[in-house]
Design an enzyme around this catalytic site. Structure first.
Site, PDB file in Angstrom:
ATOM      1  N   LYS A 100       0.812  -1.229   0.000  1.00 17.38           N
ATOM      2  CA  LYS A 100       0.000   0.000   0.000  1.00 17.38           C
ATOM      3  C   LYS A 100       0.835   1.264   0.000  1.00 17.38           C
ATOM      4  CE  LYS A 100       0.346  -2.161   3.987  1.00 17.38           C
ATOM      5  NZ  LYS A 100      -0.090  -3.159   4.881  1.00 17.38           N
ATOM      6  N   GLU A 124      -5.187  -5.429  -5.293  1.00 16.73           N
ATOM      7  CA  GLU A 124      -6.277  -5.818  -4.378  1.00 16.73           C
ATOM      8  C   GLU A 124      -5.777  -6.043  -2.950  1.00 16.73           C
ATOM      9  OE1 GLU A 124      -9.381  -6.050  -2.923  1.00 16.73           O
ATOM     10  OE2 GLU A 124     -10.104  -6.747  -4.859  1.00 16.73           O
ATOM     11  N   GLU A 185       2.981  -4.407  10.621  1.00 17.24           N
ATOM     12  CA  GLU A 185       4.048  -4.101   9.668  1.00 17.24           C
ATOM     13  C   GLU A 185       5.392  -4.388  10.323  1.00 17.24           C
ATOM     14  OE1 GLU A 185       3.257  -2.764   6.404  1.00 17.24           O
ATOM     15  OE2 GLU A 185       1.432  -3.603   7.227  1.00 17.24           O
ATOM     16  N   ASP A 196      -0.913   3.658   7.992  1.00 21.23           N
ATOM     17  CA  ASP A 196      -1.303   2.537   7.124  1.00 21.23           C
ATOM     18  C   ASP A 196      -2.789   2.658   6.737  1.00 21.23           C
ATOM     19  OD1 ASP A 196      -0.649  -0.402   6.189  1.00 21.23           O
ATOM     20  OD2 ASP A 196      -2.508  -0.554   7.312  1.00 21.23           O
ATOM     21  N   LYS A 200      -4.576   3.443   2.957  1.00 18.60           N
ATOM     22  CA  LYS A 200      -5.637   2.589   2.409  1.00 18.60           C
ATOM     23  C   LYS A 200      -6.880   3.398   2.051  1.00 18.60           C
ATOM     24  CE  LYS A 200      -3.979  -1.535   4.819  1.00 18.60           C
ATOM     25  NZ  LYS A 200      -4.015  -2.262   6.104  1.00 18.60           N
TER      26      LYS A 200
HETATM   27  N1  HSE Z   1      -0.279  -4.190   9.085  1.00 13.26           N
HETATM   28  C1  HSE Z   1      -1.444  -4.262   8.266  1.00 13.26           C
HETATM   29  C2  HSE Z   1      -2.663  -4.386   9.152  1.00 13.26           C
HETATM   30  C3  HSE Z   1      -1.330  -5.420   7.342  1.00 13.26           C
HETATM   31  O1  HSE Z   1      -2.499  -4.662  10.349  1.00 13.26           O
HETATM   32  O2  HSE Z   1      -3.767  -4.182   8.688  1.00 13.26           O
HETATM   33  C4  HSE Z   1      -2.386  -5.467   6.263  1.00 13.26           C
HETATM   34  O3  HSE Z   1      -2.320  -4.364   5.413  1.00 13.26           O
END
Ligand code: HSE
Length: 399
Positions: A100, A124, A185, A196, A200
């Protein structure tokens, strides 16, 4: 036979190799072809992995082999993942990724390179783990006006908040468990800081409205400051504490934010627990939809990678999939000026609150404090209207 290369043989990369073997029969049936892992590129020594005979250290070897038609990039981080992806596309190979960070930063450029070279760039697995959310946006929802998306998009943070709420775990213990389970991560700062999740929601927003907003410009609050008092506050308001990303359609730039929220019990997002993710979409005439599944972990994410490999094999000529462009013309609307709903704890009596220039719903009254829901208001206007009373807690609400 379709020959592929795997870049990055960590949790997800090895999961893809394993699932390709385990589900070979279904994959053959769906794709009309066998898939063979010809190369695995990883800086680690792969002795004992079963793939040592295909291990390579140089991307050049993969680029120079015309028999490799798909490169699966699961390296993490933006470099060298971006350079390798671009080089693969320019060499006429399709790229599938779970990364991502690369999609959110360089997605528009990589999609353009894919188009110019008649190949695919599919991602995806970069959002929502095993949930086929990008396929849904790219196919089923294509003809709809999307008004709003609310998502629980990070498995690690949802796991931590669930463990804190259900088992009284400390933040640190719950994070350690999430690491052990392979959800976090490599550097979990991106999880707990909300970065993160932010990447997304920018990717989902780009698919919904065609343009990518720079995730660094989005209002983003993580969960590092969340304590038992925030859980208690959410419960007193009639909801649950969750890290939620929201994007709303607007005439100008989409309005994006990521923050811990009180998700009211009536909202289906409130029941999303543990590593599960969910995306709730207000899709105009189609009404509200919710997509739910495991948001992180080896096999759910590997499964999403494989779904993109199959999409390539089944629709070879459709190289315009998952398309968006860079958003050069507008930054997202300032968080304080965007209207959201808020749960607020104030030290005041009802008479004092009734005198304020706003409309509220009383959720609870306890020890001289009021828990109220104030809907559809910009945060700056909310604080201006509550000028005369003490606000001890205020959190975005998802009603
Ligand atoms: N580290 C991310 C999470 C992994 O916990 O959602 C999936 O993108």
């Amino acid at each position: 036979m379709t020959q592929i290369a795997i870049l990055g043989f960590g949790n997800i990369g090895s999961g893809v190799a394993e699932m390709l073997m385990r589900n070979a029969e279904y994959i053959q049936e769906a794709a009309g072809d066998d898939i063979f892992v010809k190369y695995v590129l990883d800086k680690r020594d792969l002795t004992g992995s079963g793939y040592e005979d295909r291990a390579v250290k140089s991307m050049q070897e993969i680029l120079c082999d015309p028999s490799v038609s798909i490169v699966c990039e699961m390296m993490g981080g933006t470099q060298p993942a971006f350079d390798y992806s671009l080089a693969a596309l320019k060499a006429g190979k399709s790229v599938v990724t779970s990364n991502k960070a690369v999609v959110a930063k360089h997605g528009a450029e990589l999609l353009q390179a894919a188009k110019e070279n008649g190949v695919h760039y599919l991602y995806e697995a970069s959002v929502g783990g095993g949930i086929p959310i990008l396929h849904a946006f790219d196919d089923s929802l294509k003809g709809c006006r999307i008004d709003r998306i609310d998502g629980i998009l990070n498995g690690t943070t949802n796991y931590i908040l669930t463990r804190m709420h259900d088992c009284g775990s400390s933040f640190e213990d719950a994070l350690d468990e999430a690491k052990r389970l392979g959800y976090a991560e490599a550097d979990p700062t991106a999880d707990v800081s909300g970065a993160d999740t932010c990447r997304k929601i920018c990717i989902l927003s780009a698919l919904a409205w065609g343009k990518l907003v720079d995730s660094d410009t989005v209002y983003c609050e993580g969960i590092t400051e969340m304590k038992e008092e925030h859980n208690a506050f959410a419960a007193a308001c009639g909801g649950f504490l969750k890290l939620v990303a929201t994007v709303k359609r607007s005439e100008g730039a989409p309005m994006l934010s990521v923050s811990p929220c009180v998700v009211m019990e009536e909202n289906p997002l409130s029941s999303v627990k543990g590593v599960f993710n969910a995306v709730k979409v207000a899709a105009g005439d189609m009404g509200d939809l919710m997509f739910y599944g495991m948001g992180a972990g080896k096999f759910p994410t590997a499964g999403a990678v494989i779904s993109d490999i199959l999409a390539i094999l089944r629709r070879k000529d459709d190289t315009d999939r998952y398309r968006f462009f860079e958003n050069n013309d507008c930054a997202p609307t300032a968080y304080d000026k965007t209207k959201y709903d808020y749960c607020v704890k104030v030290t005041a009596d009802r008479k004092a609150l009734d005198a304020m220039p706003l409309t509220y719903t009383l959720l609870k009254e306890e020890n001289g404090e009021l828990y109220v829901l104030i809907e559809d208001i910009a945060k700056s206007d909310l604080y201006a209207a509550l000028g005369g009373v003490t606000v001890s807690l205020c959190m975005r609400a998802i009603v």
